[in-house]
Design a protein around this motif. Structure first.
Motif, PDB file in Angstrom:
ATOM      1  N   GLY A 119      49.895  14.440  55.908  1.00 40.38           N
ATOM      2  CA  GLY A 119      49.016  14.621  54.753  1.00 40.38           C
ATOM      3  C   GLY A 119      47.732  15.317  55.123  1.00 40.38           C
ATOM      4  N   SER A 120      47.177  14.950  56.305  1.00 40.35           N
ATOM      5  CA  SER A 120      45.939  15.582  56.748  1.00 40.35           C
ATOM      6  C   SER A 120      46.159  17.055  57.020  1.00 40.35           C
ATOM      7  CB  SER A 120      45.426  14.878  58.019  1.00 40.35           C
ATOM      8  OG  SER A 120      44.317  15.546  58.545  1.00 40.35           O
ATOM      9  N   ASP A 121      47.296  17.381  57.687  1.00 41.69           N
ATOM     10  CA  ASP A 121      47.568  18.763  58.030  1.00 41.69           C
ATOM     11  C   ASP A 121      47.784  19.596  56.773  1.00 41.69           C
ATOM     12  OD1 ASP A 121      47.554  19.980  60.498  1.00 41.69           O
ATOM     13  OD2 ASP A 121      49.700  20.358  60.467  1.00 41.69           O
ATOM     14  N   ARG A 122      48.503  19.022  55.819  1.00 41.80           N
ATOM     15  CA  ARG A 122      48.814  19.746  54.604  1.00 41.80           C
ATOM     16  C   ARG A 122      47.556  19.999  53.780  1.00 41.80           C
ATOM     17  NH1 ARG A 122      52.746  16.718  52.980  1.00 41.80           N
ATOM     18  NH2 ARG A 122      51.491  15.370  51.640  1.00 41.80           N
ATOM     19  N   GLY A 123      46.607  19.078  53.856  1.00 41.78           N
ATOM     20  CA  GLY A 123      45.393  19.223  53.066  1.00 41.78           C
ATOM     21  C   GLY A 123      44.298  19.999  53.760  1.00 41.78           C
ATOM     22  N   ALA A 124      44.578  20.518  54.972  1.00 41.98           N
ATOM     23  CA  ALA A 124      43.536  21.206  55.726  1.00 41.98           C
ATOM     24  C   ALA A 124      43.172  22.544  55.100  1.00 41.98           C
ATOM     25  CB  ALA A 124      43.980  21.408  57.172  1.00 41.98           C
ATOM     26  N   ALA A 125      44.175  23.252  54.562  1.00 40.66           N
ATOM     27  CA  ALA A 125      43.930  24.596  54.046  1.00 40.66           C
ATOM     28  C   ALA A 125      43.422  24.547  52.613  1.00 40.66           C
ATOM     29  CB  ALA A 125      45.210  25.429  54.116  1.00 40.66           C
ATOM     30  N   ASN A 126      42.342  25.268  52.370  1.00 40.41           N
ATOM     31  CA  ASN A 126      41.811  25.417  51.020  1.00 40.41           C
ATOM     32  C   ASN A 126      41.413  26.882  50.876  1.00 40.41           C
ATOM     33  OD1 ASN A 126      40.431  25.405  48.577  1.00 40.41           O
ATOM     34  ND2 ASN A 126      39.480  23.419  48.940  1.00 40.41           N
ATOM     35  N   TYR A 127      42.194  27.610  50.088  1.00 38.19           N
ATOM     36  CA  TYR A 127      41.983  29.043  49.959  1.00 38.19           C
ATOM     37  C   TYR A 127      41.008  29.403  48.847  1.00 38.19           C
ATOM     38  CZ  TYR A 127      46.093  29.269  52.955  1.00 38.19           C
ATOM     39  OH  TYR A 127      46.976  29.118  53.997  1.00 38.19           O
ATOM     40  N   ASN A 128      40.484  28.410  48.162  1.00 33.79           N
ATOM     41  CA  ASN A 128      39.574  28.674  47.047  1.00 33.79           C
ATOM     42  C   ASN A 128      38.545  27.552  46.957  1.00 33.79           C
ATOM     43  OD1 ASN A 128      38.476  29.941  44.837  1.00 33.79           O
ATOM     44  ND2 ASN A 128      40.321  29.848  43.561  1.00 33.79           N
TER      45      ASN A 128
ATOM     46  N   VAL B 244      41.877  34.655  42.431  1.00 38.12           N
ATOM     47  CA  VAL B 244      40.795  33.840  42.973  1.00 38.12           C
ATOM     48  C   VAL B 244      39.752  33.495  41.914  1.00 38.12           C
ATOM     49  CG1 VAL B 244      39.313  35.759  43.698  1.00 38.12           C
ATOM     50  CG2 VAL B 244      39.249  33.600  44.969  1.00 38.12           C
ATOM     51  N   ASN B 245      39.754  34.205  40.813  1.00 35.26           N
ATOM     52  CA  ASN B 245      38.763  33.947  39.763  1.00 35.26           C
ATOM     53  C   ASN B 245      38.866  32.533  39.204  1.00 35.26           C
ATOM     54  OD1 ASN B 245      38.089  36.601  40.139  1.00 35.26           O
ATOM     55  ND2 ASN B 245      38.893  37.328  38.191  1.00 35.26           N
ATOM     56  N   SER B 246      40.045  31.943  39.261  1.00 33.04           N
ATOM     57  CA  SER B 246      40.248  30.590  38.742  1.00 33.04           C
ATOM     58  C   SER B 246      40.418  29.612  39.897  1.00 33.04           C
ATOM     59  CB  SER B 246      41.489  30.534  37.844  1.00 33.04           C
ATOM     60  OG  SER B 246      41.792  29.189  37.480  1.00 33.04           O
ATOM     61  N   VAL B 247      39.646  28.532  39.885  1.00 35.49           N
ATOM     62  CA  VAL B 247      39.749  27.530  40.947  1.00 35.49           C
ATOM     63  C   VAL B 247      41.080  26.791  40.893  1.00 35.49           C
ATOM     64  CG1 VAL B 247      37.261  27.209  41.125  1.00 35.49           C
ATOM     65  CG2 VAL B 247      38.570  25.812  39.513  1.00 35.49           C
ATOM     66  N   ARG B 248      41.812  26.950  39.800  1.00 38.24           N
ATOM     67  CA  ARG B 248      43.132  26.313  39.716  1.00 38.24           C
ATOM     68  C   ARG B 248      44.128  26.973  40.655  1.00 38.24           C
ATOM     69  NH1 ARG B 248      41.689  26.429  34.200  1.00 38.24           N
ATOM     70  NH2 ARG B 248      42.916  28.336  33.902  1.00 38.24           N
ATOM     71  N   ASN B 249      43.842  28.218  41.042  1.00 42.72           N
ATOM     72  CA  ASN B 249      44.724  28.928  41.967  1.00 42.72           C
ATOM     73  C   ASN B 249      44.268  28.654  43.393  1.00 42.72           C
ATOM     74  OD1 ASN B 249      46.121  30.148  39.788  1.00 42.72           O
ATOM     75  ND2 ASN B 249      44.543  31.730  39.643  1.00 42.72           N
ATOM     76  N   ASN B 250      45.204  28.253  44.248  1.00 44.06           N
ATOM     77  CA  ASN B 250      44.821  27.886  45.608  1.00 44.06           C
ATOM     78  C   ASN B 250      46.032  28.018  46.522  1.00 44.06           C
ATOM     79  OD1 ASN B 250      43.852  26.632  47.984  1.00 44.06           O
ATOM     80  ND2 ASN B 250      42.429  25.400  46.782  1.00 44.06           N
ATOM     81  N   GLY B 251      46.156  29.161  47.164  1.00 47.64           N
ATOM     82  CA  GLY B 251      47.263  29.401  48.065  1.00 47.64           C
ATOM     83  C   GLY B 251      47.019  30.650  48.884  1.00 47.64           C
ATOM     84  N   PRO B 252      47.826  30.907  49.918  1.00 55.02           N
ATOM     85  CA  PRO B 252      47.609  32.064  50.793  1.00 55.02           C
ATOM     86  C   PRO B 252      47.695  33.396  50.079  1.00 55.02           C
ATOM     87  CG  PRO B 252      49.747  31.025  51.218  1.00 55.02           C
ATOM     88  CD  PRO B 252      48.981  30.089  50.334  1.00 55.02           C
ATOM     89  N   GLU B 253      48.342  33.407  48.893  1.00 57.07           N
ATOM     90  CA  GLU B 253      48.433  34.662  48.156  1.00 57.07           C
ATOM     91  C   GLU B 253      47.062  35.171  47.713  1.00 57.07           C
ATOM     92  OE1 GLU B 253      48.944  31.241  45.253  1.00 57.07           O
ATOM     93  OE2 GLU B 253      49.701  31.785  47.249  1.00 57.07           O
ATOM     94  N   LEU B 254      46.064  34.294  47.683  1.00 55.21           N
ATOM     95  CA  LEU B 254      44.715  34.719  47.298  1.00 55.21           C
ATOM     96  C   LEU B 254      44.115  35.670  48.322  1.00 55.21           C
ATOM     97  CD1 LEU B 254      45.105  32.357  45.298  1.00 55.21           C
ATOM     98  CD2 LEU B 254      42.703  31.756  45.676  1.00 55.21           C
ATOM     99  N   LEU B 255      44.600  35.609  49.562  1.00 60.29           N
ATOM    100  CA  LEU B 255      44.038  36.451  50.622  1.00 60.29           C
ATOM    101  C   LEU B 255      44.774  37.777  50.776  1.00 60.29           C
ATOM    102  CD1 LEU B 255      43.403  33.791  53.418  1.00 60.29           C
ATOM    103  CD2 LEU B 255      41.953  34.431  51.489  1.00 60.29           C
ATOM    104  N   ALA B 256      45.886  37.935  50.066  1.00 57.42           N
ATOM    105  CA  ALA B 256      46.665  39.169  50.175  1.00 57.42           C
ATOM    106  C   ALA B 256      45.895  40.336  49.554  1.00 57.42           C
ATOM    107  CB  ALA B 256      48.010  38.997  49.486  1.00 57.42           C
ATOM    108  N   PRO B 257      45.978  41.513  50.161  1.00 55.73           N
ATOM    109  CA  PRO B 257      45.295  42.677  49.590  1.00 55.73           C
ATOM    110  C   PRO B 257      45.776  42.959  48.175  1.00 55.73           C
ATOM    111  CG  PRO B 257      46.052  43.144  51.817  1.00 55.73           C
ATOM    112  CD  PRO B 257      46.680  41.850  51.415  1.00 55.73           C
TER     113      PRO B 257
END
Length: 264
Positions: free
Chosen positions: A32-41, A240-253
């Protein structure tokens, strides 16, 4: 300013890398800790990781140690009143503090002296504001960009922190909160925004985090071009404009603007 950023580090891993004490209370290495470590937004009022240097509680004469702590992003001045038991009055979200004015601003000046921290991040978002291509007057479009180290290394930004307690209670629980210092943007970064978070290079950590002495004034000055030379910016998706979106796709060009910009 810095109102959104991304971080993918685990507090336990960060503690090992920095030879610090993990005080986040996360179960080390747990799924659970590892899964919650990433926050893309990461957005204001979120609980974020910080690095502080403090003495062991009750032992002010021992050697201070680096400690990893979670804090609310949005500093709550220690003198704030309580709106209800254990809950501070809701005020202006102090998630940024101007580095050139923090030492004289009532909400931050005490923290500048003795409660400074580092805020680790993979990079931060900023929005480039341009005229609407349709030609409509008074309308603008905002393109999100992600600023990060070109070599993929973690960035550490200068921050301040505070401890708030409800003094009307007999045994008040401490509420830790922090803010990220911002400064004038440098070089090509100014093309995107005139402000940026203040980077704190590792050679200045000892002086910046020292719990017993004020930091040298020069550490609050804008970074040199050399310090930001390794930072790149890329246009990313408007997700990224919406805080509801949170995943690695936010960092894609972004599809239409994927070319990275090397910053001086």
């Amino acid at each position: 300013m810095c109102g959104r950023y991304a971080t993918t580090t685990n507090p336990g891993r960060l503690a090992v890398e920095l030879d610090a004490i993990d005080e986040t209370g996360d179960a080390a290495g747990s799924e659970g800790s590892d899964r919650g470590a990433a926050n893309y937004n990461v957005a204001p009022t979120t609980q974020v990781l910080t690095v502080v240097e403090r003495h062991e509680h009750g032992n002010p004469d021992d050697d201070p140690r680096l400690r990893i702590r979670r804090m609310r992003w949005g500093l709550i001045p220690h003198w704030s009143k309580a709106a209800e038991p254990g809950v501070p009055v809701k005020g202006k979200p102090l998630f940024n503090a101007r580095a050139d004015k923090a030492a004289t601003t009532p909400s931050f000046r005490d923290a500048v002296k003795y409660r400074r921290c580092l805020v680790p991040m993979d990079g931060w978002y900023e929005w480039l504001v341009e005229p609407d291509p349709s030609g409509a007057k008074s309308k603008v479009v905002k393109h999100p960009y992600f600023m990060s180290a070109a070599d993929g290394s973690r960035l550490y930004m200068a921050g301040l922190w505070s401890v708030w307690r409800d003094r009307t209670q007999d045994e008040p629980e401490p509420l830790l909160s922090c803010t990220i210092l911002t400064t004038d943007a440098i070089g090509d970064l100014t093309r995107i925004h005139d402000r940026m978070p203040l980077p704190m290079p590792s050679e200045h950590w000892e002086a910046w985090l020292d719990p017993d002495h004020p930091a040298p004034a020069e550490l609050l000055e804008p970074p040199t071009p050399v310090l930001v030379a390794g930072i790149t910016a890329r246009s990313v998706s408007s997700l990224v404009n919406s805080v509801r979106n949170n995943g690695p796709e936010l960092l894609a060009p972004a599809e239409e603007q994927s070319e990275q910009i090397s910053l001086l």
